[in-house]
Write a protein that holds these residues in place. Structure first.
Motif, PDB file in Angstrom:
ATOM      1  N   ILE A   1      31.596  31.245 139.702  1.00 27.29           N
ATOM      2  CA  ILE A   1      31.462  30.095 138.794  1.00 27.29           C
ATOM      3  C   ILE A   1      32.613  29.126 139.018  1.00 27.29           C
ATOM      4  O   ILE A   1      33.775  29.519 139.007  1.00 27.29           O
ATOM      5  N   GLU A   2      32.297  27.848 139.218  1.00 28.34           N
ATOM      6  CA  GLU A   2      33.329  26.811 139.200  1.00 28.34           C
ATOM      7  C   GLU A   2      33.358  26.317 137.762  1.00 28.34           C
ATOM      8  O   GLU A   2      32.392  25.685 137.309  1.00 28.34           O
ATOM      9  N   HIS A   3      34.456  26.602 137.093  1.00 21.54           N
ATOM     10  CA  HIS A   3      34.542  26.343 135.650  1.00 21.54           C
ATOM     11  C   HIS A   3      34.210  24.887 135.312  1.00 21.54           C
ATOM     12  O   HIS A   3      34.769  23.961 135.901  1.00 21.54           O
ATOM     13  N   GLY A   4      33.301  24.709 134.380  1.00 22.17           N
ATOM     14  CA  GLY A   4      32.957  23.373 133.913  1.00 22.17           C
ATOM     15  C   GLY A   4      31.865  22.723 134.742  1.00 22.17           C
ATOM     16  O   GLY A   4      31.303  21.705 134.349  1.00 22.17           O
ATOM     17  N   ARG A   5      31.569  23.294 135.908  1.00 23.28           N
ATOM     18  CA  ARG A   5      30.554  22.709 136.772  1.00 23.28           C
ATOM     19  C   ARG A   5      29.316  23.615 136.853  1.00 23.28           C
ATOM     20  O   ARG A   5      28.225  23.227 136.458  1.00 23.28           O
ATOM     21  N   SER A   6      29.544  24.840 137.346  1.00 26.80           N
ATOM     22  CA  SER A   6      28.403  25.745 137.489  1.00 26.80           C
ATOM     23  C   SER A   6      28.456  26.867 136.460  1.00 26.80           C
ATOM     24  O   SER A   6      27.869  27.922 136.655  1.00 26.80           O
ATOM     25  N   GLY A   7      29.171  26.644 135.361  1.00 30.62           N
ATOM     26  CA  GLY A   7      29.273  27.638 134.290  1.00 30.62           C
ATOM     27  C   GLY A   7      30.605  27.481 133.591  1.00 30.62           C
ATOM     28  O   GLY A   7      31.370  26.557 133.905  1.00 30.62           O
ATOM     29  N   LEU A   8      30.873  28.362 132.639  1.00 29.52           N
ATOM     30  CA  LEU A   8      32.160  28.315 131.936  1.00 29.52           C
ATOM     31  C   LEU A   8      32.864  29.661 132.115  1.00 29.52           C
ATOM     32  O   LEU A   8      32.228  30.716 132.029  1.00 29.52           O
ATOM     33  N   LEU A   9      34.178  29.603 132.355  1.00 30.85           N
ATOM     34  CA  LEU A   9      34.974  30.823 132.510  1.00 30.85           C
ATOM     35  C   LEU A   9      35.912  30.952 131.311  1.00 30.85           C
ATOM     36  O   LEU A   9      36.467  29.961 130.833  1.00 30.85           O
ATOM     37  N   LEU A  10      36.098  32.186 130.873  1.00 34.99           N
ATOM     38  CA  LEU A  10      36.967  32.466 129.722  1.00 34.99           C
ATOM     39  C   LEU A  10      38.253  33.105 130.210  1.00 34.99           C
ATOM     40  O   LEU A  10      38.220  34.191 130.802  1.00 34.99           O
ATOM     41  N   ASP A  11      39.385  32.447 129.941  1.00 35.61           N
ATOM     42  CA  ASP A  11      40.660  32.956 130.449  1.00 35.61           C
ATOM     43  C   ASP A  11      40.976  34.348 129.932  1.00 35.61           C
ATOM     44  O   ASP A  11      41.445  35.197 130.668  1.00 35.61           O
ATOM     45  N   ASP A  12      40.744  34.563 128.635  1.00 35.98           N
ATOM     46  CA  ASP A  12      41.052  35.876 128.073  1.00 35.98           C
ATOM     47  C   ASP A  12      39.750  36.604 127.759  1.00 35.98           C
ATOM     48  O   ASP A  12      39.043  36.254 126.813  1.00 35.98           O
TER      49      ASP A  12
ATOM     50  N   ALA B   1      24.085  21.897 129.316  1.00 39.20           N
ATOM     51  CA  ALA B   1      23.704  23.249 129.721  1.00 39.20           C
ATOM     52  C   ALA B   1      22.737  23.194 130.901  1.00 39.20           C
ATOM     53  O   ALA B   1      22.854  23.971 131.859  1.00 39.20           O
ATOM     54  N   ALA B   2      21.797  22.254 130.862  1.00 42.35           N
ATOM     55  CA  ALA B   2      20.812  22.147 131.946  1.00 42.35           C
ATOM     56  C   ALA B   2      21.482  21.703 133.243  1.00 42.35           C
ATOM     57  O   ALA B   2      21.178  22.228 134.326  1.00 42.35           O
ATOM     58  N   ALA B   3      22.419  20.757 133.142  1.00 38.44           N
ATOM     59  CA  ALA B   3      23.115  20.285 134.352  1.00 38.44           C
ATOM     60  C   ALA B   3      23.925  21.422 134.961  1.00 38.44           C
ATOM     61  O   ALA B   3      23.966  21.609 136.187  1.00 38.44           O
ATOM     62  N   MET B   4      24.551  22.205 134.113  1.00 39.18           N
ATOM     63  CA  MET B   4      25.324  23.341 134.589  1.00 39.18           C
ATOM     64  C   MET B   4      24.413  24.362 135.284  1.00 39.18           C
ATOM     65  O   MET B   4      24.743  24.937 136.311  1.00 39.18           O
ATOM     66  N   GLY B   5      23.248  24.561 134.683  1.00 30.47           N
ATOM     67  CA  GLY B   5      22.288  25.487 135.268  1.00 30.47           C
ATOM     68  C   GLY B   5      21.840  25.022 136.652  1.00 30.47           C
ATOM     69  O   GLY B   5      21.753  25.829 137.587  1.00 30.47           O
ATOM     70  N   ARG B   6      21.607  23.718 136.782  1.00 29.30           N
ATOM     71  CA  ARG B   6      21.167  23.207 138.099  1.00 29.30           C
ATOM     72  C   ARG B   6      22.270  23.390 139.141  1.00 29.30           C
ATOM     73  O   ARG B   6      22.012  23.802 140.275  1.00 29.30           O
ATOM     74  N   ALA B   7      23.508  23.102 138.754  1.00 27.80           N
ATOM     75  CA  ALA B   7      24.621  23.275 139.687  1.00 27.80           C
ATOM     76  C   ALA B   7      24.770  24.752 140.060  1.00 27.80           C
ATOM     77  O   ALA B   7      25.077  25.103 141.209  1.00 27.80           O
ATOM     78  N   ALA B   8      24.548  25.616 139.074  1.00 19.75           N
ATOM     79  CA  ALA B   8      24.669  27.060 139.307  1.00 19.75           C
ATOM     80  C   ALA B   8      23.646  27.506 140.352  1.00 19.75           C
ATOM     81  O   ALA B   8      23.955  28.264 141.270  1.00 19.75           O
ATOM     82  N   ARG B   9      22.429  27.008 140.213  1.00 16.75           N
ATOM     83  CA  ARG B   9      21.373  27.421 141.156  1.00 16.75           C
ATOM     84  C   ARG B   9      21.735  26.991 142.584  1.00 16.75           C
ATOM     85  O   ARG B   9      21.588  27.761 143.538  1.00 16.75           O
TER      86      ARG B   9
END
Ligand code: UDP
Length: 472
Positions: free
Chosen positions: A407-418, A439-447
């Motif tokens: 996951i690229e944080h903020g682009r293809s999903g969200l990452l949690l530091d802790d 959410a949809a834009a993130m999903g498209r980037a993720a795919r």
């Protein structure tokens, strides 16, 4: 001591429809190079279970493709008893940086481990022909290495687990395994940070895992079929006009979802009720209790979404002896919730008697989820995350291990530091639930990310490149 798993070839060209031009060119070139290199040689792959868990999933995709590419790929599963798998699970947990059951990893355990695998090493050495290569997976098979190496057989050891910062637990596992692993020609890790500094650099390689876009787990399903599958599995309400809960098996034949999941819940999901999903084994490192508590405290009060935690039957994965106890902890946690929240928490055990039917149900859950979470406390690589990304789902995952590569944080999903911060999990989930366009834009980037980096064509290319020089 070894069981053969049947492998039906899949032509690599079957992947072309889902690849872009770069991916297609990369695959063609690798397959063309491999044909003469592997002619007449076998690649023997050994792991410890044919179903359940990520490694089985990976091999189920790669072995048929390798066969389809003209490589005589054989898949074997090493047998073990309860004591053996308790020890290898301890090693697995240590490699993730956790102590696990607290048991020892001393000389006595090492002797028992070596003795347990000796018959399998002999059996395998008896089947391997000159020029063949052996590819072993994870701690359950490392003990085979010296016996094979003694016969002059080239051995690659692939470990799927690792820790970003090796602590004392990790080093204890390395110490335990090092006398075996030292005899391997190459050791393969999922990411550079996982490479053991006890292994000379020249014998280290990195190959990221991947998912199979052709499998019933990841194949396209239309919305009506998704709804029908979830109803047939007993997870959601049936609709009056549901089509058959049908899916396509890996061999192209039709399958139908018939088995109902065992679910701790108040009632099935409504047809349109949004839910947050985590798909994981019942494993403390997947933090089911943390997922439930984070949802209950920080998501449920702010919206009407449900939570579905879906895993295999607690007694369903033969090399995972801790599942029953972890499911009980999750149940106890759910039981402690206020009724209104508890009624929105579903703990689902999806039957595994038919792995492809199980996969179709997981597929449908992932496609229907509003947000997919993976609140792991350790993760070599999250296949479940790649699966959800491929389905264009917005994913919230712990910023650790391979999840950071996926996951690229903020682009293809969200990452949690802790990964232990339930409030941060809740905030991220609410952010996505409240902003469908984002959410949809993130999903498209993720795919697209998965298409380029994490489909089985890329793993096949990497493995053919690694094993080629060792074959023949
Ligand atoms: N899985 C499944 N059914 C379940 C739970 C998990 O088929 O009930 C699959 C999941 O879809 C994924 C794999 O098991 O393909 C888990 O891989 P991951 O890398 O996420 O975790 P691991 O189990 O290897 O730690």
């Amino acid at each position: 001591p070894l069981v053969d798993v049947a492998v039906r070839p899949t032509p690599p060209s079957a992947l072309e429809a889902v690849l872009d031009a770069t991916g297609r060119a990369r695959l063609h070139a690798a397959v063309a190079r491999a044909a003469p290199v592997f002619a007449g040689q076998a690649v023997w792959c050994v792991n410890s279970t044919a179903r359940g868990g990520g490694v089985a999933e990976l091999l189920a995709a790669l072995m048929p493709l390798a066969r389809g590419a003209g490589v005589d790929a054989r898949w074997l599963v090493v047998r073990g008893d309860g004591a053996f798998f308790a020890l290898t699970k301890r090693l697995h947990n240590h490699l993730h940086g956790a102590e696990g059951d607290g048991g020892g990893l001393g000389p006595a355990e090492r002797d028992r481990y070596a003795a347990a695998l000796a018959p399998a090493a002999e059996a395998l050495a008896g089947r391997v022909r000159p020029g063949d290569v052996v590819l072993l997976h994870d701690p359950q098979t490392a003990g085979l290495i010296p016996g094979l190496a003694a016969h002059g057989i080239p051995v690659v050891w692939r470990v799927h687990v690792g820790a970003d910062r090796p602590n004392a637990a990790v080093r204890a596992a390395w110490d335990f395994l090092e006398p075996f692993v030292r005899h391997a020609d190459v050791c393969v890790f999922s990411r550079p940070a996982y490479a053991w500094d006890t292994i000379p650099e020249a014998r280290r390689a990195v190959i990221a895992p991947s998912i199979d876009p052709l499998s019933p787990k990841n194949a396209d399903l239309d919305d009506a079929t998704v709804a029908a599958i979830l109803a047939a599995a007993g997870l959601a309400d049936a609709g009056a006009a549901d089509p058959p809960p049908a899916f396509t098996r890996a061999d192209g034949t039709p399958g139908v979802v018939r088995r109902r999941a065992a679910v701790d819940r108040a009632r099935p999901l409504g047809r349109r009720e949004p839910f947050v999903l985590q798909v994981s084994r019942w494993d403390a490192l997947k933090d089911p209790v943390g997922v439930i508590e984070g949802f209950a405290a920080h998501v449920a009060p702010a919206c009407d979404a449900h939570l579905v935690y879906a895993g295999p039957p607690a007694d369903g994965v033969s090399d995972d002896p801790e599942a029953g106890a972890v499911l009980e902890q999750a149940r106890a946690c759910r039981d402690r919730l206020p009724t209104e929240v508890r009624d929105r928490v579903h703990l689902a055990q999806i039957p595994m008697d038919d792995p492809e039917e199980n996969a179709a149900v997981i597929n449908a859950l992932q496609r229907r989820a509003a947000v997919v979470v993976q609140k792991s406390l350790a993760e070599g690589f999250g296949l479940t995350v790649a699966e959800a990304m491929w389905k264009a789902r917005p994913v919230v995952a712990s910023a650790l291990g391979g999840l950071q590569d996926q996951i690229e944080h903020g682009r293809s999903g969200l990452l949690l530091d802790d990964p232990r911060d339930g409030a941060a999990l809740g905030a991220a989930v609410l952010e996505l639930l409240g902003d469908p366009a984002r959410a949809a834009a993130m999903g498209r980037a993720a795919r697209e990310r998965v298409r380029h980096e994490f489909l089985s064509d890329r793993s096949l290319v990497d493995y053919l490149g690694l094993l080629g020089p060792l074959a023949g």
